[in-house]
Design an enzyme around this catalytic site. Sequence first.
Site, PDB file in Angstrom:
ATOM      1  N   LEU A  44       0.858  -1.444  -0.045  1.00  0.00           N
ATOM      2  CA  LEU A  44       0.113  -0.139  -0.016  1.00  0.00           C
ATOM      3  C   LEU A  44       1.108   1.565  -0.294  1.00  0.00           C
ATOM      4  O   LEU A  44       1.976   1.312   0.647  1.00  0.00           O
ATOM      5  CB  LEU A  44      -0.911  -0.033   1.166  1.00  0.00           C
ATOM      6  CG  LEU A  44      -2.204  -0.866   1.268  1.00  0.00           C
ATOM      7  CD1 LEU A  44      -2.647  -1.076   2.619  1.00  0.00           C
ATOM      8  CD2 LEU A  44      -3.077  -0.631   0.258  1.00  0.00           C
ATOM      9  N   ASP A  45       0.528   2.092  -0.765  1.00  0.00           N
ATOM     10  CA  ASP A  45       1.337   3.464  -0.783  1.00  0.00           C
ATOM     11  C   ASP A  45       1.344   3.976   0.563  1.00  0.00           C
ATOM     12  O   ASP A  45       0.542   3.799   1.355  1.00  0.00           O
ATOM     13  CB  ASP A  45       0.792   4.342  -1.806  1.00  0.00           C
ATOM     14  CG  ASP A  45       0.844   3.958  -3.141  1.00  0.00           C
ATOM     15  OD1 ASP A  45       1.952   3.349  -3.404  1.00  0.00           O
ATOM     16  OD2 ASP A  45      -0.065   4.324  -3.846  1.00  0.00           O
ATOM     17  N   ARG A  46       2.290   5.108   0.738  1.00  0.00           N
ATOM     18  CA  ARG A  46       2.517   5.536   2.273  1.00  0.00           C
ATOM     19  C   ARG A  46       1.034   6.357   2.634  1.00  0.00           C
ATOM     20  O   ARG A  46       0.896   6.516   3.599  1.00  0.00           O
ATOM     21  CB  ARG A  46       3.452   6.580   2.036  1.00  0.00           C
ATOM     22  CG  ARG A  46       4.046   7.104   3.456  1.00  0.00           C
ATOM     23  CD  ARG A  46       5.135   8.229   3.313  1.00  0.00           C
ATOM     24  NE  ARG A  46       4.742   9.487   2.714  1.00  0.00           N
ATOM     25  CZ  ARG A  46       5.501  10.513   2.602  1.00  0.00           C
ATOM     26  NH1 ARG A  46       7.020  10.404   3.002  1.00  0.00           N
ATOM     27  NH2 ARG A  46       5.110  11.513   2.111  1.00  0.00           N
TER      28      ARG A  46
END
Length: 201
Positions: A44-46
Amino acid sequence: MAYRYLLFHKPYDVLCQFSPGDCPEQQTLKDYIDVPEVYPVGRLDRDSEGLLLLTNNGALQHRLCHPRFGHDRTYWVQVEREPSEEALTTLRKGVQIQDYRTRPAKVQRLVDPHILDRDPPIRFRKTVPTAWLAITLQEGRNRQVRRMTAAVGHPTLRLIRVAIATHPDQPPLQLQGLAPGCWRDLTAVERRRLESLLRQA
């Protein structure tokens, strides 16, 4: 080797890795998970939140991440403005993003999904309403959901993965009941379903 399978509710602004790299002050999975030798299945992206599966079973990691074995991942997405039916239909059929076209997706409106406020909160503008969508994909290209909603004129403000399916005819792994920053081991039933993927392969 004893295999471990964890579900983690990744908060906003946490890197989906155990090392901060060049930013020592950046929060990572290490700040929340003290189980050795487990690694995230996918990422998952930041700036995204939600369900993350971690394991030390390399064969299962490969099985769940390889594009050949597509499996559903469901996201709750807060977007700017209320999308028209035309925009939703475009998302369902697939949109052109840079050099590729997304596969068909399941997209529906969400009414009052009862989600806790984010810290820090999303940007708020009185003159610009927001809407929530449930989007289910079988692919996971870099920042794909954000690029999809932007392509139909509705930038993503908040993105939460709420479910990961491992079998088309079995209940998915779900975020429900797991608070931000918390993790748990899979139940015996969830574990058996997951490991049965390798027997099928």
